[in-house]
Design a protein around this motif. Structure first.
Motif, PDB file in Angstrom:
ATOM      1  N   PRO A  59      -5.384  -8.662  16.151  1.00 26.30           N
ATOM      2  CA  PRO A  59      -4.864  -7.611  15.275  1.00 26.30           C
ATOM      3  C   PRO A  59      -4.547  -8.169  13.890  1.00 26.30           C
ATOM      4  O   PRO A  59      -4.239  -9.353  13.733  1.00 26.30           O
ATOM      5  CB  PRO A  59      -3.596  -7.139  15.994  1.00 26.30           C
ATOM      6  N   LYS A  60      -4.632  -7.297  12.902  1.00 23.18           N
ATOM      7  CA  LYS A  60      -4.402  -7.735  11.523  1.00 23.18           C
ATOM      8  C   LYS A  60      -3.007  -8.337  11.378  1.00 23.18           C
ATOM      9  O   LYS A  60      -2.017  -7.708  11.732  1.00 23.18           O
ATOM     10  CB  LYS A  60      -4.555  -6.543  10.570  1.00 23.18           C
ATOM     11  N   PRO A  61      -2.915  -9.572  10.877  1.00 25.35           N
ATOM     12  CA  PRO A  61      -1.590 -10.155  10.645  1.00 25.35           C
ATOM     13  C   PRO A  61      -0.832  -9.377   9.577  1.00 25.35           C
ATOM     14  O   PRO A  61      -1.410  -8.599   8.810  1.00 25.35           O
ATOM     15  CB  PRO A  61      -1.910 -11.581  10.173  1.00 25.35           C
ATOM     16  N   ASP A  62       0.472  -9.610   9.511  1.00 26.43           N
ATOM     17  CA  ASP A  62       1.240  -8.974   8.443  1.00 26.43           C
ATOM     18  C   ASP A  62       0.948  -9.683   7.126  1.00 26.43           C
ATOM     19  O   ASP A  62       0.225 -10.678   7.072  1.00 26.43           O
ATOM     20  CB  ASP A  62       2.735  -8.966   8.774  1.00 26.43           C
ATOM     21  N   GLY A  63       1.491  -9.174   6.058  1.00 26.84           N
ATOM     22  CA  GLY A  63       1.247  -9.722   4.739  1.00 26.84           C
ATOM     23  C   GLY A  63       0.226  -8.917   3.963  1.00 26.84           C
ATOM     24  O   GLY A  63      -0.711  -8.354   4.552  1.00 26.84           O
ATOM     25  N   TYR A  64       0.450  -8.816   2.645  1.00 28.59           N
ATOM     26  CA  TYR A  64      -0.429  -8.020   1.786  1.00 28.59           C
ATOM     27  C   TYR A  64      -0.587  -8.713   0.442  1.00 28.59           C
ATOM     28  O   TYR A  64       0.328  -9.415  -0.020  1.00 28.59           O
ATOM     29  CB  TYR A  64       0.156  -6.627   1.557  1.00 28.59           C
ATOM     30  N   PRO A  65      -1.718  -8.483  -0.229  1.00 28.65           N
ATOM     31  CA  PRO A  65      -1.866  -8.972  -1.601  1.00 28.65           C
ATOM     32  C   PRO A  65      -1.188  -8.008  -2.577  1.00 28.65           C
ATOM     33  O   PRO A  65      -0.599  -6.991  -2.159  1.00 28.65           O
ATOM     34  CB  PRO A  65      -3.384  -8.989  -1.802  1.00 28.65           C
ATOM     35  N   LEU A  66      -1.292  -8.294  -3.846  1.00 26.40           N
ATOM     36  CA  LEU A  66      -0.782  -7.400  -4.874  1.00 26.40           C
ATOM     37  C   LEU A  66      -1.516  -6.065  -4.791  1.00 26.40           C
ATOM     38  O   LEU A  66      -2.732  -6.019  -4.593  1.00 26.40           O
ATOM     39  CB  LEU A  66      -1.002  -8.028  -6.252  1.00 26.40           C
ATOM     40  N   GLY A  67      -0.790  -4.953  -4.919  1.00 30.03           N
ATOM     41  CA  GLY A  67      -1.415  -3.637  -4.817  1.00 30.03           C
ATOM     42  C   GLY A  67      -0.733  -2.630  -5.709  1.00 30.03           C
ATOM     43  O   GLY A  67       0.340  -2.883  -6.268  1.00 30.03           O
ATOM     44  N   SER A  68      -1.361  -1.473  -5.843  1.00 31.35           N
ATOM     45  CA  SER A  68      -0.798  -0.378  -6.632  1.00 31.35           C
ATOM     46  C   SER A  68      -0.938   0.923  -5.852  1.00 31.35           C
ATOM     47  O   SER A  68      -1.853   1.080  -5.029  1.00 31.35           O
ATOM     48  CB  SER A  68      -1.505  -0.257  -7.993  1.00 31.35           C
ATOM     49  N   LEU A  69      -0.031   1.860  -6.123  1.00 31.58           N
ATOM     50  CA  LEU A  69      -0.044   3.141  -5.425  1.00 31.58           C
ATOM     51  C   LEU A  69      -1.245   3.970  -5.881  1.00 31.58           C
ATOM     52  O   LEU A  69      -1.453   4.191  -7.073  1.00 31.58           O
ATOM     53  CB  LEU A  69       1.258   3.896  -5.708  1.00 31.58           C
ATOM     54  N   GLN A  70      -2.019   4.446  -4.902  1.00 28.02           N
ATOM     55  CA  GLN A  70      -3.217   5.216  -5.218  1.00 28.02           C
ATOM     56  C   GLN A  70      -3.134   6.667  -4.788  1.00 28.02           C
ATOM     57  O   GLN A  70      -3.665   7.547  -5.447  1.00 28.02           O
ATOM     58  CB  GLN A  70      -4.444   4.559  -4.565  1.00 28.02           C
ATOM     59  N   SER A  71      -2.489   6.946  -3.666  1.00 28.26           N
ATOM     60  CA  SER A  71      -2.402   8.318  -3.172  1.00 28.26           C
ATOM     61  C   SER A  71      -1.208   8.419  -2.235  1.00 28.26           C
ATOM     62  O   SER A  71      -0.495   7.422  -2.005  1.00 28.26           O
ATOM     63  CB  SER A  71      -3.694   8.726  -2.446  1.00 28.26           C
ATOM     64  N   PHE A  72      -1.006   9.603  -1.712  1.00 26.03           N
ATOM     65  CA  PHE A  72       0.080   9.798  -0.757  1.00 26.03           C
ATOM     66  C   PHE A  72      -0.314  10.900   0.213  1.00 26.03           C
ATOM     67  O   PHE A  72      -1.252  11.670  -0.009  1.00 26.03           O
ATOM     68  CB  PHE A  72       1.399  10.157  -1.462  1.00 26.03           C
ATOM     69  N   SER A  73       0.401  10.949   1.316  1.00 26.75           N
ATOM     70  CA  SER A  73       0.200  12.002   2.309  1.00 26.75           C
ATOM     71  C   SER A  73       1.567  12.476   2.783  1.00 26.75           C
ATOM     72  O   SER A  73       2.560  11.743   2.684  1.00 26.75           O
ATOM     73  CB  SER A  73      -0.638  11.506   3.494  1.00 26.75           C
ATOM     74  N   LEU A  74       1.619  13.703   3.286  1.00 22.95           N
ATOM     75  CA  LEU A  74       2.877  14.292   3.756  1.00 22.95           C
ATOM     76  C   LEU A  74       2.831  14.462   5.263  1.00 22.95           C
ATOM     77  O   LEU A  74       1.888  15.046   5.811  1.00 22.95           O
ATOM     78  CB  LEU A  74       3.112  15.652   3.099  1.00 22.95           C
ATOM     79  N   GLY A  75       3.846  13.944   5.943  1.00 24.51           N
ATOM     80  CA  GLY A  75       3.961  14.107   7.380  1.00 24.51           C
ATOM     81  C   GLY A  75       4.672  15.397   7.727  1.00 24.51           C
ATOM     82  O   GLY A  75       5.306  16.039   6.877  1.00 24.51           O
TER      83      GLY A  75
END
Length: 410
Positions: A285-301
């Motif tokens: 499974p994908k390990p935790d941790g992320y590179p630098l990122g920016s907000l692109q979209s959103f969704s509503l639950g």
């Protein structure tokens, strides 16, 4: 005769009010979130011509003789049934499925409530109604947690917001290692990890069978550097992992050496491993941790959570919409622009999460349309028109009687 004229005048006024309400309903047949209204009439005081009498020994009782003095408006009620759903495909269009109201902040900080869920962004990234009222809810903290017990505040979706990289601190392997393979059989899995600066570090998990029910696990960098030396793991006769022990079967953390920006120890969890006869189903499974990122979209639950989607694959709550419920929504006062304010008979606003406390669930990409039933409204038009005409005929007839009375002198 004068009584009949004044009664008819009250009838004209009442049916004119019914026409006004019906006309407003029809005018708002396509207004988002509009709730239709109904008029309720009741009779006014009656003049007693003859009082009633109770039964006596020598005669029976008599009923009172009363003449009504017209009609008056008892109230204008609101129909709170849900309107039809209209799919729009816009991520900022929200609909309440059930009871409740969106909470918005109007001009001057006034708290208002609305069923119209057509929102958009302003220059500050705030979600606003067409008239500029700001949608209210709870803003998530830096780690994505939302405290719904705190006061509501203005919600915003900060497009382009930068999220700092997060170093990998945990990896894992799951699946089945085949028990019927020969000693020395090796399996390898690739994984992406990130150092403390968010730089991608490609690694490989190596698993080698060393004997009956025993295997060695190691982690090797893509450049060939050994990050975690071969470590023995042991299965029992039933295929269950026994070493390393513990609920998560974690190996001792390893700290990569030779990579200056990789300073966080990484723990490998083997809780999902087993050793049974059959195929190899080993997976990483994908390990935790992320590179630098920016907000692109959103969704509503459905619970109102606004989930931000970042360019680095991170999904993290940005906030959560607040909904309000009232003990008596018919007691709310209309504030214009499809909004309501708290009335003296509405009760206090019970603000909380969607789907709880009598509040409905939310869906995005759709709007609640008006609940006006045109067939019912057109029928109401006919009823109001005929009622108005009938009362006007009473005035005409009373006028003719008065004219006959005047003509008695001739």
């Amino acid at each position: 005769m004068l009584r009949s004229m004044f009664s008819a005048i009250s009838g004209l006024r009442a049916h004119q009010t019914k026409m006004d309400v019906t006309g407003n309903n029809i005018a708002n047949v396509n207004t988002v979130g509009f709730k239709s209204s109904n008029t309720v009439f009741q009779d006014t005081l009656s003049q007693v011509v003859r009082a009633g009498g109770q039964p006596a020994a020598d005669r029976g009782g008599t009923n009172p003789a009363q003449i009504g003095l017209g009609v008056k408006l008892a109230g204008i009620t609101t129909n709170w049934t849900n309107g039809a759903a209209q799919s729009t495909g816009r991520s900022t269009d929200f609909m309440i499925e059930g009871d409740g109201f969106f909470v918005v902040e109007g001009a001057g900080g006034q708290q208002l409530f609305t069923r119209a869920g057509s929102f958009d962004f302003d220059a500050n990234g705030q979600l606003v109604t067409p008239d500029g009222s700001v949608l209210q809810g709870w803003v998530a903290g830096p780690d994505g947690t939302v405290n719904s017990n705190g006061p509501v505040e203005s919600l915003r979706v900060p497009y382009g917001q930068i999220v700092n990289p997060t170093a990998t601190t945990a990896g894992s392997m799951v699946g089945n290692l085949p028990s019927d393979v020969a000693d020395g059989t090796a399996f390898q899995l690739g994984a992406d990890m990130y150092d403390s600066q968010g730089v991608l570090q490609k690694v490989a998990y190596n698993v080698v069978k060393t004997g009956a029910n025993t295997w060695d696990v190691s982690v090797v960098h893509a450049d060939g550097t050994t990050l975690m030396a071969p470590t023995g793991i042991v299965f029992d006769a039933t295929g269950e992992l026994t070493t390393p022990a513990g609920p998560d079967h974690e190996l001792a953390p390893f700290t990569p050496v030779g990579y200056p920006s990789w300073t966080n120890p990484v723990t490998m969890s083997l809780a999902g491993l087993s050793q049974f006869g059959g195929a190899n189903t080993l997976a990483a499974p994908k390990p935790d941790g992320y590179p630098l990122g920016s907000l692109q979209s959103f969704s509503l639950g459905n619970d109102g959570t606004i989930m931000g989607v970042y360019s680095n694959g991170l999904r993290q709550p940005l906030g959560q919409l607040a909904l309000a419920a009232f003990d008596n929504p018919s007691g709310l006062e209309k504030a214009g622009n499809s909004s309501f304010r708290v009335g003296v008979n509405s009760g206090l606003a019970n603000i909380g999460l969607a789907g709880l406390g009598g509040r409905g669930e939310l869906s995005s990409g759709a709007l609640e349309m008006s609940n006006v039933d045109l067939s019912e409204e057109f029928t109401g038009l006919i009823v109001a028109q005929r009622g108005f005409q009938a009362n006007s005929r009473v005035i005409t007839a009373s006028d003719e009687l008065l004219q006959d009375l005047v003509n008695l002198k001739r």
